[in-house]
Structure formats: structure tokens, C-alpha cells
Design an enzyme around this catalytic site. Sequence first.
Site, short mmCIF file in Angstrom:
data_model
loop_
_atom_site.label_atom_id
_atom_site.label_comp_id
_atom_site.label_asym_id
_atom_site.label_seq_id
_atom_site.Cartn_x
_atom_site.Cartn_y
_atom_site.Cartn_z
N GLY A 174 -66.86 -26.47 -49.87
CA GLY A 174 -67.01 -27.35 -51.04
C GLY A 174 -65.66 -27.81 -51.52
CB SER A 175 -64.67 -29.27 -54.74
OG SER A 175 -65.21 -28.24 -55.55
N GLY A 229 -63.22 -23.50 -54.49
CA GLY A 229 -62.45 -22.48 -53.77
C GLY A 229 -61.49 -21.74 -54.68
CB CYS A 277 -64.64 -32.16 -45.62
SG CYS A 277 -65.26 -31.72 -44.00
CD GLU A 312 -63.83 -24.35 -42.92
OE1 GLU A 312 -63.24 -25.44 -42.95
OE2 GLU A 312 -63.70 -23.52 -41.99
P1 NAD Z 1 -68.86 -28.46 -54.80
O1 NAD Z 1 -67.59 -27.69 -54.82
O2 NAD Z 1 -69.28 -29.15 -56.03
O3 NAD Z 1 -70.07 -27.48 -54.40
C1 NAD Z 1 -70.08 -26.78 -53.17
C2 NAD Z 1 -70.93 -25.54 -53.30
O4 NAD Z 1 -70.23 -24.57 -54.10
C3 NAD Z 1 -72.27 -25.76 -53.99
O5 NAD Z 1 -73.24 -24.98 -53.33
C4 NAD Z 1 -72.02 -25.25 -55.40
O6 NAD Z 1 -73.16 -24.82 -56.07
C5 NAD Z 1 -71.09 -24.08 -55.12
N1 NAD Z 1 -70.22 -23.67 -56.22
C6 NAD Z 1 -69.53 -24.46 -57.07
N2 NAD Z 1 -68.77 -23.71 -57.89
C7 NAD Z 1 -68.99 -22.42 -57.56
C8 NAD Z 1 -68.51 -21.16 -58.05
N3 NAD Z 1 -67.62 -21.11 -59.06
N4 NAD Z 1 -68.94 -20.03 -57.48
C9 NAD Z 1 -69.80 -20.08 -56.43
N5 NAD Z 1 -70.31 -21.23 -55.93
C10 NAD Z 1 -69.90 -22.38 -56.49
O7 NAD Z 1 -68.76 -29.49 -53.59
P2 NAD Z 1 -69.72 -30.69 -53.18
O8 NAD Z 1 -69.58 -31.79 -54.16
O9 NAD Z 1 -71.08 -30.18 -52.86
O10 NAD Z 1 -69.08 -31.14 -51.78
C11 NAD Z 1 -67.99 -32.00 -51.67
C12 NAD Z 1 -66.70 -31.24 -51.47
O11 NAD Z 1 -66.83 -30.33 -50.38
C13 NAD Z 1 -65.55 -32.14 -51.09
O12 NAD Z 1 -64.39 -31.71 -51.74
C14 NAD Z 1 -65.44 -31.96 -49.59
O13 NAD Z 1 -64.16 -32.26 -49.05
C15 NAD Z 1 -65.76 -30.51 -49.46
N6 NAD Z 1 -66.23 -30.17 -48.11
C16 NAD Z 1 -65.38 -29.47 -47.31
C17 NAD Z 1 -65.76 -29.18 -46.01
C18 NAD Z 1 -64.84 -28.45 -45.07
O14 NAD Z 1 -65.31 -27.99 -44.04
N7 NAD Z 1 -63.55 -28.32 -45.37
C19 NAD Z 1 -67.03 -29.56 -45.55
C20 NAD Z 1 -67.86 -30.25 -46.41
C21 NAD Z 1 -67.45 -30.55 -47.70
#
Ligand code: NAD
Length: 508
Positions: free
Chosen positions: A242-243, A247, A298, A264
Site C-alpha cells: 500500500g502507500s 508502511g 505502483c 511493498e
Molecule cells: P493504502 O495504503 O490506502 O491501503 C493499503 C492497505 O493497507 C489497505 O488494505 C488498508 O486498509 C491497509 N491499511 C492502511 N493503513 C493501515 C494501518 N495503519 N495498519 C494496517 N493496515 C492499514 O493504499 P491503497 O490506496 O489501497 O493503494 C495505493 C498505494 O499502494 C500506492 O501508494 C501504491 O504505490 C501502493 N502499492 C504498492 C505496491 C508495491 O508492490 N510496491 C503494489 C500496489 C500498490
Amino acid sequence: MTLHMKVGSAAADAAAVLGRLGVAETLWTGGCRPVRSPVTGEIIAHVHDTPAIGVAQAVDRAHAAFLNWRSVPAPRRGELVRLFGEELRAAKADLGALVTLEAGKVTSESLGEVQEMIDICDYAVGLSRQLFGLTIATERPDHRMMETWHPLGVVGIISAFNFPVAVWSWNAALALVCGDTCVWKPSEKTPLTALAVQALFERAVARFGDAPAGLSTVVIGGRDVGEALVDHPKVPLVSATGSTAMGRAVGPRLAGRFARALLELGGNNAAIVAPSADLDLALRGVAFAAMGTAGQRCTTLRRLFVHESLYDAFLPRLKAAYASVKVGDPREARTLVGPLIDRAGFDLMQQALSDARAAGGTITGGERVEVAEGADYVRPALVEMPAQAEVVRRETFAPILYVISYRDLEAAIALQNDVPQGLSSSIFTNDMREAELFISARGSDCGIANVNIGPSGAEIGGAFGGEKETGGGREAGSDSWRAYMRRATNTLNYGATLPLAQGVTFDV
Ligand code: NAD
């Protein structure tokens, strides 16, 4: 609901496809969490959030399953993944259609995402016969030293909306053959595809016969559900996609209890078009990497460095490509750019364009395209920038490509690396010195560095992930499997004496 009548109902399509995929209606109706299709803006389901106690129960069940699964021979564990791959092959069209309805991807990309799941299953089946350790020379006579790799435990998987099913499979297929079990928290924006994958997985489990209950479970909800997984003491590894903001929250929590983190996170990917580049090839590579998945990968190309000698020839061609792509209903065959995931994504894009304009950028595209009321379609934006301003250094998860002219390759590489993220990068060149420099220690600092292809669209055979604020994790191929196992170093003495290492004596 009053919809722009350019597109057909997503709710009807979703109901039909969920039925065919065998997802019980009780799982996607009657819950408190609405699921919205970015294709039409309709609410297509109401799922049930998993309460904190439910997350704990899922982990306990997965842990109990692990105690059994770790003793099943790895090739037999691979058989389960093989059966799951068969289920995916049979359901590819339906699961792909659901990815389109829930995440808004165009059909060919949704099918590609399911194909990626199939590919990682095939890979993991082979891997199940190749989990190996080293034998290492020892300094002591009549001794042997080696390492063995053992299953780790319950793997928590947190995934993002934009790869709603493939990311889980990268983790789960490997974890399962490594002898681990899984608990998956998908994005709150894409729970239906997760429920569908779970239904397919359960079909494979039923065919397998003697698998312990709870090998892989889905828990539904937002950040709090993710946190419950992150904090659970029986989860030794959390793979979180995720974002970077996510992380930043998850990493320290896991470190606080000495659990492993496979992160990731966000990217801010670049490509360089050098003087010797094949411009036809560069144009196609840039167009797909920057506009594909509506800029919501991503690995999406976000920064383009074009050599000053080509700039005036290349930019008009790129602008023409931007003007020609069809933005629209992702279910239609000719559409290349589907919707943004939601209004928040649209607003972030408009904010970034406004910041870019303020920093001297010249914008082509970026305007709303009316496809369905309540849905957010945009024409991808090309932004010519005088310099790498702050807005260019941050990841905006939308189709914006910043273009900057360069004179000196080493300076362009330095600029490419001068961002907080380190996921993917590429160079278009036919000069082998430039290509080799780019992938050398003095070149790109990213986890992925390509030559004559764009930065997006990785294959599962290689390790996937990136450096710096991208989190440092690696998933999928190469030796990524090691993250899902624990290593033991074993020294065996088959002699009758007990020589100590380093010449130490301790005679009693
Ligand atoms: P997001 O960070 O909003 O959410 C991702 C996941 O994390 C969701 O399931 C969310 O519920 C969970 N989450 C959020 N905060 C959390 C916390 N504090 N504790 C535990 N879980 C939590 O991201 P998004 O909007 O769904 O996706 C887009 C982002 O993901 C972009 O920044 C993109 O670059 C990144 N991404 C990275 C990869 C990679 O492999 N590097 C792949 C896909 C997406």
C-alpha cells in the site's frame, strides 16, 4: 439511481459474476460496509466487517492449521497450489470481470492480473520441490555444517486496491508451499474479489482432501482490522502492500514486537529517453507505463526525462498518443483507460495538477471525462516541467506524467534517484554504454531497472519490490521465498572428539 446512460449497470454484472464464482450471497449482502464500483459509481454490495475478535479467531485457526501444515511434505503442499491454479484457470474470465467491476481495470489488464495469479501458482508448484539450503565447509574435522529452511507460521497479508488479487497470490502461493498459513486483509475498496478468491481457494481445498481447516482466511475491514493483524503475536510475518503512509504506521508496530515486515509501498517511477533510443518503441513503452491502469499501478511511469536533442520531436508524438487513447467503460474492448478508484483519487490528481501549474508546469489533458454520473474518469495528463519540483517528487496515484528535458545522462540519473521512493525505472537507449551505466552500481537506485521496456508490467519470475520509501521488501520470484521461512544453521559432529571452533580449548 440516475446514471449517465453511456454505461450499463455494474450491480447487475457483479451479482451475476459473484453467483458464478460461488460466493454465498450472505457474504456480500446485508453487511454495513458498502462496496462501490468505480465503473458506474453504483453501490454493488454490502459486506460484513470482521470484528477484532474475528481477526483473532482467524489467526488462531491459521496457527492451529500451521502446526499441521508444516509437517506436510512440501511437494504435497505444492499439490494444493496446483489445484488452486486449476480453479483460477477455469474461473479466469469471471474473476477478471469482477476485478474490472470492483477496481475499474480494463478487461485485458484484469485478465492479466488473474494470469499473474496462475503464473505464480505454477512457479510455486515447481518451487515446492526446490526449497533448498547450503552445505558449508567447516573448520573442524569429522563435522558437517548446513542450513535448513523451516516453515515460519501465520503470514498476515495486507493488500491495496489496485492489485486486488495478484498481490495476495504472490504471497499466499509461496507461503503455502513454504508450509505457512495465511490471513488476508484486502483493501476495504475491493473486498468482493477477495471473497471470490477465497471461494475458489476453498474449492481447491475440498479437492485436495486432507488440508487442515483455516489454511487461508479473509478478514474484511479498514485500518483497524489491518492493525489487529499487525499486532497479533501469532503472526511472525506481515506482508503489507500500500502507500508509504501505511508502511510508516505498520513497520514500527511490527518492529516493536520483533515480527518480520515485508513492505511493498509507493513508487515514483521514471524513464529516460536517450539520444539513441528507438522512438517508436519508447513511445509505446511510455504510453502503456504512464497511462495503463489509469496511472494506478505502483510501477506507473510518473517522471520522464527526455534528451534535449529529441525533445521537440518526441513530445508532439507523445501528446498525440495521449489525445488518442479511449477513456471510458473498462468493460468495453476498445477502452484503454478506465476510471480512477474514487473521488478522493480524482481530487488528489487535480491538486497535484494545480501544484504543478504553480511550479511552472504546462499541462495537456487531466480534465474530467463524463462517462457515468458518480464515477471519476479523467484524461491522462502530460505535464512539461522546467525542473523536478516538490510535486514531482511525491507519488500522486493518478495518470500524471511529468516530462523534463535533460542534457547529461549522469545528471539525469542523479535526478531520477533524487526522490524518496525507489521502486522502478527504465532507460530507452541503443547505446550499450548508457544501458550498462544505468543498471550499474552508479545507475538507477531502484529495485527494478529496465532497458528498452517501461518501468511497469513485471513478470513473476523476478523478485519484485523497491528501495527507500518503497519499503525494501521483495515478493514473487528469485529467492523471495526465503522471507516466508526461518533458517537454521546445523553443525553435525560424526567424529569421536570434540574440537572447538577458533582453536578454543576447554578441557574438564
Ligand atoms: P493504502 O495504503 O490506502 O491501503 C493499503 C492497505 O493497507 C489497505 O488494505 C488498508 O486498509 C491497509 N491499511 C492502511 N493503513 C493501515 C494501518 N495503519 N495498519 C494496517 N493496515 C492499514 O493504499 P491503497 O490506496 O489501497 O493503494 C495505493 C498505494 O499502494 C500506492 O501508494 C501504491 O504505490 C501502493 N502499492 C504498492 C505496491 C508495491 O508492490 N510496491 C503494489 C500496489 C500498490
